[in-house]
Design an enzyme around this catalytic site. Structure first.
Site, PDB file in Angstrom:
ATOM      1  N   GLU A  74      28.936   7.851   3.686  1.00  0.00           N
ATOM      2  CA  GLU A  74      28.900   6.512   3.806  1.00  0.00           C
ATOM      3  C   GLU A  74      30.009   5.643   3.025  1.00  0.00           C
ATOM      4  O   GLU A  74      30.060   5.128   2.000  1.00  0.00           O
ATOM      5  CB  GLU A  74      27.689   6.016   3.129  1.00  0.00           C
ATOM      6  CG  GLU A  74      26.416   6.316   3.965  1.00  0.00           C
ATOM      7  CD  GLU A  74      25.156   5.429   3.506  1.00  0.00           C
ATOM      8  OE1 GLU A  74      24.238   5.529   4.383  1.00  0.00           O
ATOM      9  OE2 GLU A  74      25.145   5.068   2.334  1.00  0.00           O
TER      10      GLU A  74
ATOM     11  N   GLU B 287      20.870  10.960   7.633  1.00  0.00           N
ATOM     12  CA  GLU B 287      19.748  10.036   6.696  1.00  0.00           C
ATOM     13  C   GLU B 287      19.077   9.332   7.813  1.00  0.00           C
ATOM     14  O   GLU B 287      19.345   8.787   8.763  1.00  0.00           O
ATOM     15  CB  GLU B 287      20.439   9.329   5.773  1.00  0.00           C
ATOM     16  CG  GLU B 287      21.243  10.244   4.748  1.00  0.00           C
ATOM     17  CD  GLU B 287      21.773   9.212   3.422  1.00  0.00           C
ATOM     18  OE1 GLU B 287      21.217   7.972   3.524  1.00  0.00           O
ATOM     19  OE2 GLU B 287      22.462   9.502   2.874  1.00  0.00           O
TER      20      GLU B 287
END
Length: 440
Positions: free
Chosen positions: A159, A352
């Site tokens: 991320e 995720e």
């Protein structure tokens, strides 16, 4: 097992990866056994973490990892995504811990899938500096040299969009800088670090390399031109800014000239071919024109000077974090990526997906996961090449600026005693995996 109208979840293709994810700073503890990170400095400042806590102990995974590997084995996953702590490796003995962890995972029949950077930058480094990308590649070579005989699947970064936005533009995560658009070099240097890491891993013999980018559909607040324009800009910043360079070898129009250094040369490194592309998905974002005032959304204060405003998605259930539950957004996202990037998009892994809810009898989490797994299967049925799905997270953990107030785990952790208790969702996921049958 939770079902949709009495129907079991459809079977996924043979060889599909079913796993769970964690990150080093959020679960490991053992802070006195590693060098400090930017998160240690951040949490030491009063008011930075909502409950005033730190990750000095967290789940104490660094001392209890065998207990956690047993939980993984009992769950029946065939892969475990964890992160390697750069500060722990720099301490000199950190790789000994990851050596033991990888050995124990392999002995349990669980494939180790390490992420090489999950936000815990060593405290003396700075992503505003280009040299940090070079230092990262050196660290990656060190880790690959030690673990590469057993680790076959790698993730470079986690991320970079959130690390740039929350840590460097808005200042609500470490290192706590409020640079707004002056944070763009942080994005570029992380992407460059990714490309250099891919080259370092290839040089070490790795042949299964991906990245974990967060993405979600952006929905305009209305059909009005100002809302559509604002939504397009938000989508560029949170989605295309981090996917286009990796997959197309170029920045979106107007962005490249804002980046430091020889951007064209750097893009050749950034766009090193990937074996797969990781996507972290939680929810879509509804975006409209700026409203001339600060807006509190999802625990983050959005400054008035941003050229967009984030709005609520109404008429949807929300998680304990206040995030809307929109499983069909995952199908929308994946088919849109397929259509946007075509044959430049490698196979996808959902690295995720999860939610925060309290309690051990967490039926809301089961409903959430059930809906998202079904949405994922709809994307597979629509022709998207998806190769795996990782639930966030195995354990309740230190949830960054939220401290210990948010619980994403399939396993409840009592942070006083560190006792682990599998939740109802743990048993649901185990039954799902049994129903899916052999995955090899």
């Amino acid at each position: 097992m939770a079902t949709d109208a009495g129907n079991p979840i459809p079977r996924f293709p043979a060889g599909f990866l079913w796993g769970v994810s964690t990150s080093a700073h959020q679960i490991e503890g053992g802070a006195d056994e590693r060098e400090p990170s930017v998160w240690d400095a951040f949490t030491a400042e009063s008011g930075r973490v909502k409950d005033g806590s730190t990750a000095a102990v967290a789940c104490d995974h660094v001392h209890r990892h065998r207990e956690d590997v047993a939980l993984l084995a009992g769950l029946g996953v065939n892969a475990y995504r964890f992160s390697v702590s750069w500060p722990r490796v720099r301490s000199g003995k950190g790789l000994d811990f990851y050596d033991r962890l990888v050995d124990d995972l392999c002995a349990a029949g669980v494939r180790p899938v390490p992420t090489l950077f999950h936000w815990d930058l060593p405290a003396d480094l700075d992503w505003l500096e280009r040299d940090t990308a070079e230092r990262f590649a050196e660290y990656v070579s060190q880790v690959a040299g030690r673990l590469g005989d057993r680790v076959t699947k790698w993730i470079t970064l986690n991320e970079p969009a959130e690390h740039t936005l929350l840590g460097h533009a808005l200042g609500v995560h470490a290192p706590g800088k409020k640079l707004l658009f002056d944070a763009l070099p942080v994005a570029h240097h992380q992407l460059l670090a990714h490309g250099l890491a891919v080259r370092a891993l290839r040089a070490a013999g790795a042949a299964d390399i991906g990245v974990a980018n967060s993405h979600g559909p952006t929905w305009a607040a209305s059909a009005e031109a100002a809302d559509v324009e604002a939504a397009d800009f938000y989508d560029l910043l949170l989605n295309r800014l981090f996917a286009d360079p990796l997959l197309l070898g170029r920045y979106p129009d107007g962005i490249g000239e804002l980046m430091p250094g020889d951007v064209d040369a750097d893009l050749k490194v950034i766009a090193e071919p990937l074996d797969w592309y990781g996507i972290n998905y939680y929810a879509p974002t509804r975006v409209g024109a700026p409203q001339g005032a600060e807006i509190e959304f999802g625990g983050v204060t959005m400054p008035a000077e941003l050229p967009f405003s984030v709005r609520e998605i109404e008429d949807r259930p929300v998680t304990d974090f206040g995030w809307p539950v929109v499983p069909e957004g995952l199908t929308e996202l994946l088919t849109a990526f397929r259509d946007r990037y075509g044959d430049r998009l490698p196979p996808v892994v959902i690295t995720e997906n999860g939610c925060s809810y309290p309690g051990v009898d967490d039926q809301d989490r089961i409903t959430y996961l059930d809906g998202h797994v079904r949405a994922l299967h709809r994307a597979v049925a629509a022709g998207v090449d998806v190769r795996g799905y990782f639930v966030w997270s195995l354990l309740d953990n230190f949830e960054w600026a939220e401290g210990y107030a948010r619980r994403f785990g399939l396993v409840h952790v009592d942070f006083g005693t560190l006792e682990r208790t599998p939740k109802a969702s743990y048993h649901w996921y185990r039954e799902l995996l049994r129903a899916q049958g052999p995955t090899t």
